[in-house]
Structure formats: C-alpha cells, structure tokens
Design a protein around this motif. Structure first.
Motif, PDB file in Angstrom:
ATOM      1  N   UNK A 288       0.889  -1.383  -0.006  1.00  0.00           N
ATOM      2  CA  UNK A 288      -0.066   0.013  -0.023  1.00  0.00           C
ATOM      3  C   UNK A 288       0.771   1.413   0.061  1.00  0.00           C
ATOM      4  N   UNK A 289       1.833   1.056   0.675  1.00  0.00           N
ATOM      5  CA  UNK A 289       2.926   2.435   0.716  1.00  0.00           C
ATOM      6  C   UNK A 289       3.471   2.699  -0.527  1.00  0.00           C
ATOM      7  N   UNK A 290       3.628   1.641  -1.508  1.00  0.00           N
ATOM      8  CA  UNK A 290       4.143   1.814  -3.186  1.00  0.00           C
ATOM      9  C   UNK A 290       3.059   2.298  -3.635  1.00  0.00           C
ATOM     10  N   UNK A 291       1.877   1.930  -3.674  1.00  0.00           N
ATOM     11  CA  UNK A 291       0.795   2.239  -4.363  1.00  0.00           C
ATOM     12  C   UNK A 291       0.377   3.731  -3.800  1.00  0.00           C
ATOM     13  N   UNK A 292       0.400   4.166  -2.711  1.00  0.00           N
ATOM     14  CA  UNK A 292       0.128   5.391  -2.486  1.00  0.00           C
ATOM     15  C   UNK A 292       1.139   6.341  -2.649  1.00  0.00           C
ATOM     16  N   UNK A 293       2.500   6.121  -2.797  1.00  0.00           N
ATOM     17  CA  UNK A 293       3.541   6.705  -3.093  1.00  0.00           C
ATOM     18  C   UNK A 293       3.311   7.234  -4.646  1.00  0.00           C
ATOM     19  N   UNK A 294       2.976   6.072  -5.613  1.00  0.00           N
ATOM     20  CA  UNK A 294       2.836   6.482  -7.140  1.00  0.00           C
ATOM     21  C   UNK A 294       1.728   7.342  -6.995  1.00  0.00           C
ATOM     22  N   UNK A 295       0.572   7.349  -6.346  1.00  0.00           N
ATOM     23  CA  UNK A 295      -0.572   8.187  -6.355  1.00  0.00           C
ATOM     24  C   UNK A 295       0.032   9.632  -6.007  1.00  0.00           C
ATOM     25  N   UNK A 296       0.802   9.854  -5.280  1.00  0.00           N
ATOM     26  CA  UNK A 296       1.465  11.061  -4.765  1.00  0.00           C
ATOM     27  C   UNK A 296       2.211  11.568  -5.862  1.00  0.00           C
ATOM     28  N   UNK A 297       3.119  10.722  -6.568  1.00  0.00           N
ATOM     29  CA  UNK A 297       3.819  10.974  -7.423  1.00  0.00           C
ATOM     30  C   UNK A 297       3.077  11.387  -8.838  1.00  0.00           C
ATOM     31  N   UNK A 298       2.097  10.901  -9.082  1.00  0.00           N
ATOM     32  CA  UNK A 298       1.161  11.207 -10.157  1.00  0.00           C
ATOM     33  C   UNK A 298       0.571  12.631  -9.901  1.00  0.00           C
ATOM     34  N   UNK A 299       0.183  12.958  -8.980  1.00  0.00           N
ATOM     35  CA  UNK A 299      -0.357  14.274  -8.594  1.00  0.00           C
ATOM     36  C   UNK A 299       0.503  15.259  -8.543  1.00  0.00           C
ATOM     37  N   UNK A 300       1.588  15.153  -8.097  1.00  0.00           N
ATOM     38  CA  UNK A 300       2.770  16.238  -8.260  1.00  0.00           C
ATOM     39  C   UNK A 300       3.104  16.303  -9.573  1.00  0.00           C
ATOM     40  N   UNK A 301       3.257  15.171 -10.567  1.00  0.00           N
ATOM     41  CA  UNK A 301       3.551  15.137 -11.905  1.00  0.00           C
ATOM     42  C   UNK A 301       2.397  15.894 -12.814  1.00  0.00           C
ATOM     43  N   UNK A 302       1.398  15.454 -12.431  1.00  0.00           N
ATOM     44  CA  UNK A 302       0.212  16.268 -13.247  1.00  0.00           C
ATOM     45  C   UNK A 302       0.391  17.522 -13.066  1.00  0.00           C
ATOM     46  N   UNK A 303       0.426  18.095 -11.776  1.00  0.00           N
ATOM     47  CA  UNK A 303       0.338  19.496 -11.308  1.00  0.00           C
ATOM     48  C   UNK A 303       1.382  20.289 -11.913  1.00  0.00           C
ATOM     49  N   UNK A 304       2.705  19.536 -12.294  1.00  0.00           N
ATOM     50  CA  UNK A 304       3.837  20.400 -12.799  1.00  0.00           C
ATOM     51  C   UNK A 304       4.055  20.367 -14.120  1.00  0.00           C
ATOM     52  N   UNK A 305       3.601  19.049 -14.583  1.00  0.00           N
ATOM     53  CA  UNK A 305       3.800  18.622 -16.182  1.00  0.00           C
ATOM     54  C   UNK A 305       2.587  18.329 -17.155  1.00  0.00           C
ATOM     55  N   UNK A 306       1.364  18.394 -16.356  1.00  0.00           N
ATOM     56  CA  UNK A 306       0.028  18.068 -17.101  1.00  0.00           C
ATOM     57  C   UNK A 306      -0.065  16.638 -17.061  1.00  0.00           C
ATOM     58  N   UNK A 307      -1.222  16.257 -17.799  1.00  0.00           N
ATOM     59  CA  UNK A 307      -1.620  14.762 -17.742  1.00  0.00           C
ATOM     60  C   UNK A 307      -0.704  13.849 -18.247  1.00  0.00           C
TER      61      UNK A 307
END
Length: 391
Positions: A288-307
C-alpha cells in the motif's frame, strides 16, 4: 479468488553444497555473508578452518584474510551452478578495518569476492553503494586531528551485482505477460537503480528484534525487497545461502517470489517464524505504501507537467510509460506453515480497491495495453487528472 501461491524452504546446513537445488533452478541470489576480518565472525570461520586462528594469532593478516575467503569461495561456485542462464547474483558486503599485530589496515572484502565471482564466470554489472549512516559522534579513527595517522571512517557497504551469462530471455506469451505484471513504477526505477542508496533506515526494521540483527548482521528488509523486484519476476525462485534472520525470505514473500535459504545456525528459526507470523500484514502495508507513493507522485507530476499519456489497466491510475500498463502488486491473503522449515503463501488476483478510482482516460496514442486503437471515446463523467487532484 487465489491465483498465485509461493513456497519458501529453509535448510539448516552449510551452503557449500546445495544438493537440494538442481542445476539452473534459481533466478536470483540475494545475500549478505559473514564479513571476513570482522572479529565477531572469527570463531565461525575458525570452525571451518583451524589455520585461520593461527594466522590471526601470528599476525599474518593477509594470510588470514585469504583463508577466510577460501571458506566462502565454494558457496559462490554453488551459486553459479544453480543460477539459470541470465540469473543475477546480488551480494551485500562490507569491507573491514582491523588492527592486527599493531598494524591498522583495510581488508577489501568486496574486491576479493568480486574477483572470485568473475573468475568463476560471472559478468559484473554496475554495483550499488549502500550508505549506512552512523550515529557515532566522532567520525575519526587513529590520531584524531593530527596528520597523517587519522583514518577515514567506513560508512558504506557494497551491493555487488553480477549476471550468469547473457541477458535472460522471456520467450512465451505467458512469460512476457508475467514480466509485464512484475514491473515497477517509473519513479521507483529512478530511485532503485541509482548507484548510491542513502535512504534505507527507520520503519523497514520492524520485522526483527535488535539483538537478533546484531548477532546476524542482517540487512534491512527494504534492501532485498528492492533487489528482488529489480532483478526477478513473480514466481521466480530466490536463493539466500546465508539466510540468518530471514530478511531475504520475507522480501521474497512480499514480492510474490518463491524462496529457499541455507543457514548453519538453527537458533534463528524462532526469529524467522516471528517474521512469518506478521508477514501478511507487514507486506500488505508495504504494498500500500508503494501504491500510495505512486498516487502522490502522479499528483505532483500532473500539477507540474500536465496529464500523463498512459494508464495502468488494473488500477486505472496514470503511469509515465507503457511498460507500467500491466503492473500489479498482488496482496497477500494467507501464510501457512507446512512444517518448521516450509511456508506457503497465498495471494489475491485483484488489484487493491482503495487504488481503483475514476481516473481520466489518457490521450489516445495508439493501440496498447489498456488503450484500444481507434477513436478516443468521450468520457465526460470522469474527471480530468487535474480535477481529480483538486486543481
């Protein structure tokens, strides 16, 4: 519904002869042997070769160093025998510093083992330095602040990585699918495949008591867990010829691989069993830590670089590359002790529901896993990646 099962076996015997393992039956070896020229291991090596004691007593430091490594060399030859073509060997080893007959010196265990494995036939790959931060207030040895007799403090260990022969092949559709489902995240790849690891500390020590760790010189769970995910696929057999407290076995269980370990001392059986008693909850938390970390990564990536352009077909969340499209991390369901030295683990087939959300369809980029060819379908009921994350 259960779709996967792994089996884990322990042999309390010397790993110099792994008769229980057939030729080319192991996909990955991950281990940390007793470190030559570290005083806590002297007696163990002396039991294997009495001449080591005489060499140490007589101040013949390099003779003792070589004799001790002669005790390990047969294990490396057995590892080469049992590895499949393209199989990987990972060895966590530290160099030693010691004063013998009044002379302080470095004993380069990593270089000696690397040389031995290359002589056997292994191909060396880039290694990893594991930076083991120390809490000691004084980071000097020898003459302190007075040159030239002060010595550098060793605060790292080596993770040697070697391969048997050419790269491993995945030929059948089933093998290729399993490899795809065993993928790791793009951001994990960037962290794990760095040649220096400086973050292995803290929460990953929960599976083992400190006293047992000191007696076994065990590495943290996260170290073999990373290596197993990096260099094997689900269902592979992972070997640890110096099992100790069972960190490699626990990591193999968490990663959905079979495992086998050899250990001279049966005193660690209780510690290994304690690991197994808590492994289902522990491993699922790490997943779950790995999956949650990926979601957080995606959130930041989308915020800074787009979809992101790709998505995972099991969870639906965005991923950076198409190679992550079939990644699935199977949750553990049950651990069963077949007997004192054999453990069976059951895994679920479905992705964890907490991470299946109404993710936005990615922009159409052609056919591929999770992306049918043709016109992109309108999905107005699904929020955009920016909307999903609240910006």
């Amino acid at each position: 519904m259960v779709t996967m099962k792994t089996v884990h076996r322990i042999f309390f015997q010397n790993a110099k002869k792994m008769a229980a393992l057939s030729n080319e039956s192991v996909a990955l070896m991950v281990t940390s042997p007793p470190y030559p020229m570290i005083a806590m291991w002297d007696e163990l090596f002396v039991q294997m070769d009495r001449s080591i004691k005489k060499a140490l007593r007589d101040g013949e430091a390099m003779t003792a160093f070589e004799l001790i490594h002669h005790c390990l060399d047969p294990v490396w030859r057995e590892v080469y025998r049992v590895l499949v073509p393209g199989g990987i060997a990972c060895i966590n080893i530290g160099d030693a510093t010691r004063t013998i007959a009044g002379n302080f010196g470095l004993y380069p265990n990593h270089a000696r083992i690397l040389s031995a494995l290359v002589t056997i036939g292994f191909s060396p790959l880039p290694e990893i330095l594991w930076r083991k931060q120390t809490n000691a207030p004084n980071k000097f040895m020898g003459s302190g602040m007075l040159p030239p007799g002060a010595y550098v403090t060793l605060e790292h260990e080596h993770i040697l990585i070697l391969r048997k022969g050419a790269k491993r092949e995945f030929a059948t559709p089933e093998e290729k699918r399993n490899r795809q489902e065993s993928a790791f995240f793009w951001e994990e790849r960037n962290q794990w495949f760095s040649d220096v690891w400086m973050d292995l500390k803290g929460t990953t020590q929960r599976l083992i008591d400190n006293d047992a760790r000191q007696r076994s010189a065990a590495y943290p769970f996260e170290l073999p867990y990373r290596l197993i995910n990096m260099f094997s696929v689900k269902g592979d057999l992972v070997l640890d010829p110096f099992l100790g407290t069972g960190a490699t076995m626990a990591a193999a269980i968490a990663a959905g691989r079979d495992s086998v370990g050899f250990e001279l001392s049966s005193e660690f059986l209780t510690v290994i069993h304690n690991r197994i008693d808590t492994i289902v909850q522990f491993a699922n938390e790490r997943i779950k830590e790995r999956l949650a970390a990926h979601v957080e990564f995606v959130k930041e990536r989308v915020r800074t670089n787009g979809p992101l352009k790709h998505r995972n077909e099991y969870y639906g969340f965005p991923v950076v590359t198409s190679q992550e499209a079939r990644l699935i991390i199977n949750a553990l369901q049950k651990a069963e002790k077949i007997n004192d030295t054999t453990i069976s683990i059951d895994y679920g087939k479905n992705p964890q529901p907490d991470f299946i959300l109404k993710w936005e369809e990615p922009p159409e980029t052609g056919a591929g896993p999770g992306r049918p060819s043709g016109k992109k379908k309108a999905v107005p009921e699904k929020p955009s990646q920016q909307q999903l994350f609240g910006f």
